[in-house]
Scaffold this motif. Sequence first.
Motif, short mmCIF file in Angstrom:
data_model
loop_
_atom_site.label_atom_id
_atom_site.label_comp_id
_atom_site.label_asym_id
_atom_site.label_seq_id
_atom_site.Cartn_x
_atom_site.Cartn_y
_atom_site.Cartn_z
N PRO A 1 26.19 4.24 9.69
CA PRO A 1 26.25 3.55 8.39
C PRO A 1 24.95 2.81 8.12
CG PRO A 1 27.35 2.20 9.99
CD PRO A 1 26.92 3.46 10.71
N LEU A 2 24.71 2.54 6.83
CA LEU A 2 23.50 1.83 6.45
C LEU A 2 23.48 0.43 7.04
CD1 LEU A 2 20.88 1.68 4.81
CD2 LEU A 2 22.24 0.80 2.91
N ARG A 3 22.38 0.12 7.74
CA ARG A 3 22.16 -1.23 8.27
C ARG A 3 20.72 -1.60 7.98
NH1 ARG A 3 24.65 -0.95 14.25
NH2 ARG A 3 22.53 -0.20 14.52
N LEU A 4 20.51 -2.87 7.70
CA LEU A 4 19.18 -3.37 7.40
C LEU A 4 18.85 -4.50 8.34
CD1 LEU A 4 19.60 -3.60 3.53
CD2 LEU A 4 18.45 -1.77 4.79
N HIS A 5 17.57 -4.68 8.63
CA HIS A 5 17.16 -5.89 9.35
C HIS A 5 15.77 -6.33 8.94
CE1 HIS A 5 15.04 -3.65 12.81
NE2 HIS A 5 14.22 -4.67 12.63
N TYR A 6 15.56 -7.63 9.11
CA TYR A 6 14.27 -8.27 8.89
C TYR A 6 13.80 -8.71 10.26
CZ TYR A 6 11.05 -12.14 7.97
OH TYR A 6 9.97 -12.98 7.99
N GLY A 7 12.54 -8.46 10.57
CA GLY A 7 12.05 -8.84 11.89
C GLY A 7 10.59 -9.26 11.88
N THR A 8 10.16 -9.76 13.02
CA THR A 8 8.76 -10.10 13.24
C THR A 8 8.29 -9.37 14.49
OG1 THR A 8 9.40 -12.04 14.54
CG2 THR A 8 8.95 -12.40 12.20
N ALA A 9 7.00 -9.07 14.54
CA ALA A 9 6.45 -8.34 15.68
C ALA A 9 5.02 -8.79 15.93
CB ALA A 9 6.46 -6.84 15.41
N ALA B 1 3.35 -9.74 12.34
CA ALA B 1 3.74 -9.21 11.03
C ALA B 1 5.24 -9.40 10.86
CB ALA B 1 3.39 -7.73 10.94
N ASP B 2 5.67 -9.53 9.61
CA ASP B 2 7.10 -9.49 9.33
C ASP B 2 7.37 -8.23 8.52
OD1 ASP B 2 5.86 -10.64 7.08
OD2 ASP B 2 7.45 -12.06 6.73
N TYR B 3 8.56 -7.68 8.71
CA TYR B 3 8.87 -6.37 8.16
C TYR B 3 10.36 -6.25 7.84
CZ TYR B 3 10.88 -5.43 12.71
OH TYR B 3 11.66 -5.51 13.83
N HIS C 1 13.45 -11.29 16.02
CA HIS C 1 12.23 -12.08 16.11
C HIS C 1 11.48 -11.67 17.38
CE1 HIS C 1 9.52 -15.46 15.67
NE2 HIS C 1 9.84 -15.92 16.86
N LEU C 2 10.35 -11.04 17.19
CA LEU C 2 9.49 -10.54 18.28
C LEU C 2 10.19 -9.55 19.21
CD1 LEU C 2 7.65 -13.87 19.19
CD2 LEU C 2 6.93 -12.07 17.58
N ARG C 3 11.23 -8.87 18.71
CA ARG C 3 11.94 -7.88 19.53
C ARG C 3 11.10 -6.62 19.72
NH1 ARG C 3 18.15 -5.87 18.75
NH2 ARG C 3 18.11 -4.25 20.35
N TYR C 4 10.37 -6.23 18.71
CA TYR C 4 9.60 -4.97 18.79
C TYR C 4 8.12 -5.24 18.83
CZ TYR C 4 13.95 -2.57 17.77
OH TYR C 4 15.22 -2.09 17.82
N GLN D 1 2.07 0.40 14.14
CA GLN D 1 2.65 -0.08 15.40
C GLN D 1 4.15 -0.32 15.27
OE1 GLN D 1 0.54 -3.26 17.36
NE2 GLN D 1 -1.44 -2.38 16.84
N ILE D 2 4.57 -0.98 14.21
CA ILE D 2 5.99 -1.29 14.05
C ILE D 2 6.80 -0.01 13.85
CG2 ILE D 2 7.69 -2.45 12.58
CD1 ILE D 2 5.48 -4.62 12.10
N ARG D 3 6.30 0.90 13.03
CA ARG D 3 7.01 2.17 12.80
C ARG D 3 7.31 2.88 14.12
NH1 ARG D 3 4.07 3.98 8.97
NH2 ARG D 3 5.55 3.52 7.32
N ALA D 4 6.32 2.96 14.99
CA ALA D 4 6.51 3.64 16.28
C ALA D 4 7.49 2.88 17.17
CB ALA D 4 5.17 3.79 16.98
N ARG D 5 7.40 1.57 17.21
CA ARG D 5 8.27 0.77 18.09
C ARG D 5 9.72 0.84 17.68
NH1 ARG D 5 4.61 -4.70 18.06
NH2 ARG D 5 2.73 -3.78 18.94
N ILE D 6 10.00 0.67 16.39
CA ILE D 6 11.40 0.62 15.95
C ILE D 6 12.04 2.00 15.92
CG2 ILE D 6 11.01 -1.53 14.68
CD1 ILE D 6 11.13 0.06 12.08
#
Length: 97
Positions: free
Chosen positions: A36-44, A27-29, A94-97, A59-64
Amino acid sequence: MQKSHLLPAALALCALLSTPAGAACYADYKAKRDDPLRLHYGTARIDGATCSTPVAEAQIRARIARDGWTLLNVLGVFDESGLAEREESAGKYHLRY
């Protein structure tokens, strides 16, 4: 279930099962962290037999969350063929979480 309800139910099931059985699911998210506000785009990679957005969200919510990130949204689920095109955009996520 009436026949008029079968087609929408079948379409909904197809949408939930967007990858073939046994295929790897990804999935991408998008996520954020405050102060401070930080944003990221990732894949899992998504574990389990069902490859769907709701499963990916959980799954992603719990991991991040372990690293203080909040899930904004899951953009979609896909199989291995979609990984390469997203790798550069996801960078270190990319596939970090």
